[in-house]
Each structure stands twice: as C-alpha cells, then as structure tokens.
Design a protein around this motif. Sequence first.
Motif, PDB file in Angstrom:
ATOM      1  N   GLU A 239       0.792   7.371   1.095  1.00 42.54           N
ATOM      2  CA  GLU A 239       0.090   8.658   1.351  1.00 42.54           C
ATOM      3  C   GLU A 239      -1.369   8.114   1.437  1.00 42.54           C
ATOM      4  O   GLU A 239      -2.261   8.840   2.301  1.00 42.54           O
ATOM      5  N   LYS A 240      -1.827   7.113   0.912  1.00 44.54           N
ATOM      6  CA  LYS A 240      -2.985   6.568   1.097  1.00 44.54           C
ATOM      7  C   LYS A 240      -3.370   5.469   2.145  1.00 44.54           C
ATOM      8  O   LYS A 240      -4.559   5.256   2.639  1.00 44.54           O
TER       9      LYS A 240
ATOM     10  N   ARG B 225      -2.255  -2.381  -3.260  1.00 43.87           N
ATOM     11  CA  ARG B 225      -1.781  -2.655  -4.651  1.00 43.87           C
ATOM     12  C   ARG B 225      -1.578  -4.130  -4.643  1.00 43.87           C
ATOM     13  O   ARG B 225      -1.779  -4.741  -4.012  1.00 43.87           O
TER      14      ARG B 225
ATOM     15  N   TRP C  41      -3.220   1.363   3.591  1.00 37.95           N
ATOM     16  CA  TRP C  41      -3.949   0.115   3.269  1.00 37.95           C
ATOM     17  C   TRP C  41      -5.443   0.334   3.144  1.00 37.95           C
ATOM     18  O   TRP C  41      -6.113  -0.564   2.272  1.00 37.95           O
ATOM     19  N   ALA C  42      -5.947   1.157   3.577  1.00 42.59           N
ATOM     20  CA  ALA C  42      -7.474   1.666   3.474  1.00 42.59           C
ATOM     21  C   ALA C  42      -8.073   1.838   2.316  1.00 42.59           C
ATOM     22  O   ALA C  42      -9.067   1.451   1.791  1.00 42.59           O
ATOM     23  N   GLN C  43      -7.206   2.772   1.572  1.00 46.43           N
ATOM     24  CA  GLN C  43      -7.517   3.504   0.439  1.00 46.43           C
ATOM     25  C   GLN C  43      -6.720   2.965  -0.891  1.00 46.43           C
ATOM     26  O   GLN C  43      -7.089   3.114  -2.102  1.00 46.43           O
ATOM     27  N   GLY C  44      -5.274   2.552  -0.734  1.00 43.62           N
ATOM     28  CA  GLY C  44      -4.462   2.380  -1.723  1.00 43.62           C
ATOM     29  C   GLY C  44      -3.972   1.057  -1.963  1.00 43.62           C
ATOM     30  O   GLY C  44      -2.789   1.077  -2.330  1.00 43.62           O
TER      31      GLY C  44
ATOM     32  N   ALA D 191       0.884  -1.312  -0.190  1.00 44.28           N
ATOM     33  CA  ALA D 191       0.084  -0.086   0.114  1.00 44.28           C
ATOM     34  C   ALA D 191       0.841   1.411  -0.075  1.00 44.28           C
ATOM     35  O   ALA D 191       1.921   1.346   0.803  1.00 44.28           O
TER      36      ALA D 191
ATOM     37  N   PRO E 186      -7.148  -6.012  -0.581  1.00 38.58           N
ATOM     38  CA  PRO E 186      -8.198  -6.484   0.684  1.00 38.58           C
ATOM     39  C   PRO E 186      -8.692  -7.599   0.791  1.00 38.58           C
ATOM     40  O   PRO E 186      -9.450  -8.154   1.566  1.00 38.58           O
TER      41      PRO E 186
END
Length: 277
Positions: free
Chosen positions: A190-191, A198, A193-196, A187, A221
Amino acid sequence: MAESPLSLRSLGGGALLAAGALGAVALSSAASAQGTVERRLAALESRVDRLDDRARIENLTRAYGYYVDKQLWNEVADLFSDNARVEIAGRGVYLGKASVDRLFLQSMGGGQVGLRPGGLFNHMILQGVTDVAPDGKTAKGRWRAFVQIGQAKMFGIWSEGTYENEYVKEGGVWKISGMHFYATFYAPYEKGWAQGARPNNGPTKDAPPDAPQSVEYDVYPGHYVPPFHYPNPVTGKPWTIEESRRYSTTGMSPAPAGPPIQPGSPMPAAPAPKPAQ
C-alpha cells in the motif's frame, strides 16, 4: 651414352629413398592434421558439455523459484547437496541439508508445506549469469529475485534481492551447494518502497541458524553491492570485497517495525543492521 647398370641401380635407389622420405612427410602431415582435428573435436565436445551444464544449472535455479512460489519446501530441500551452505537475507547461516530443510520449512514456512489459502509468495528468478568451471564439476551463478508476498485481506509486501549461488555436480546431477540471498528491500504494497521501506529479515527463534549472518548490510533506503563472483567480462578485472564496501551505504536500513504479521510470516523483525564488514 648408355648408363651402366650400377648407375641405374644407384638412381633407382635414390628415387626410392626420395619417395620414402616424401611418404614419411605425408604420413607425418596426415598424423598432424588428424591430431589437430581430434583436438578441435575434443574442444567442441567440452564446450557442448559446459553449455549443457549451464542449461541444467539454469533450469535447476528456475525450478527452485517455482517451488518457492508455492512453498513446496520438501521439493526445495531436494535441490541442495548434503553439505550445502545457505544464507537467506539476515536469517543467519544454515549448514548441511538437514539445516537447510529446517530453514525453509520452519523459518520461512512456519512448519507448513504448501501455500496457505489466500497466500501469495511469488518468487521470480531473473537475470542469471552462470559460470561453469572448466572441469565441469562446480559452477557459480548470480540471479535477481523479484518477490510478491501476501495474505488476502491482511497484508501485501514487495521484495527484491540478489542471489550469489554455488553448484556442484554429484553423480552427474547438478545441485545447489551454496546460496546467499542479499535482500535489496522489503516494502508494504500500500505504501511501496518510496514511503514504506521495512528492515531486513532476522533470525527465527523456532529455527535458529547454525552461525550468525556472515555480513551485515543495508537494505533500502540504503544499499549494498553483493560481491560479483565473475570478473568484468571485457577487462577481466575481478571484483573485490573492498569495492563492495566502497560502493555501499552504512547505517541507512529502516528500524525494526515490530513483530511478524502472523506466525510463520516470512517477515520476522530484525535489529538494525551494522555497517558492512
């Protein structure tokens, strides 16, 4: 009435026989006690040897993490046996020490030994569970790695995953004979693991593996439960691959996000993983 000389001799002979029997019993008891002590000492010596083996294996694994921190790939390669088998995330399987060296130096290091200026590659080895075989010749270990990857003013990445390792003692020295790192997530800083999230790493064209990825699995996720090498420490029940499949997701990995950030980056793109096998 005085005893006859014959009776006295008979009595004396009986006493001697009784004394001899008692002596034999005493010697037998002493020999048995000595045997018990020797067995206990041997068991204690074996236990001390296994504890020493465990300490050396744990130091070996932690040393691996510190070398990876600074991308000292030449030091990393020396930790493996000649017939080692290594699989890191989705990069594929590398067989033999020469291939292992290629994996770390080329696939993960971009052909360079040593951390680049402005680089970050912290590789924290945590939560080890080590089991040494009774004969002290082989061992297995499970570890967790928490990873920080970055290049100043360019990118920062969080990563985490589980190692299932195998070890062998060669010439009295412990080495890593098998390593499988199962990535949990990648992840961007800046984002998070909640939003970014990979995708998993994939094979590197410049340093292709000797065999394809042995098991394809979800990264966050989604999630995958790497098989435990050890049984439940209370019930003694072994873990099965069927349980790993039962408690894992399929088809939830992020889609590939494009090419690597830079040549030699530890984050090459990969196809979306297939269901766990």
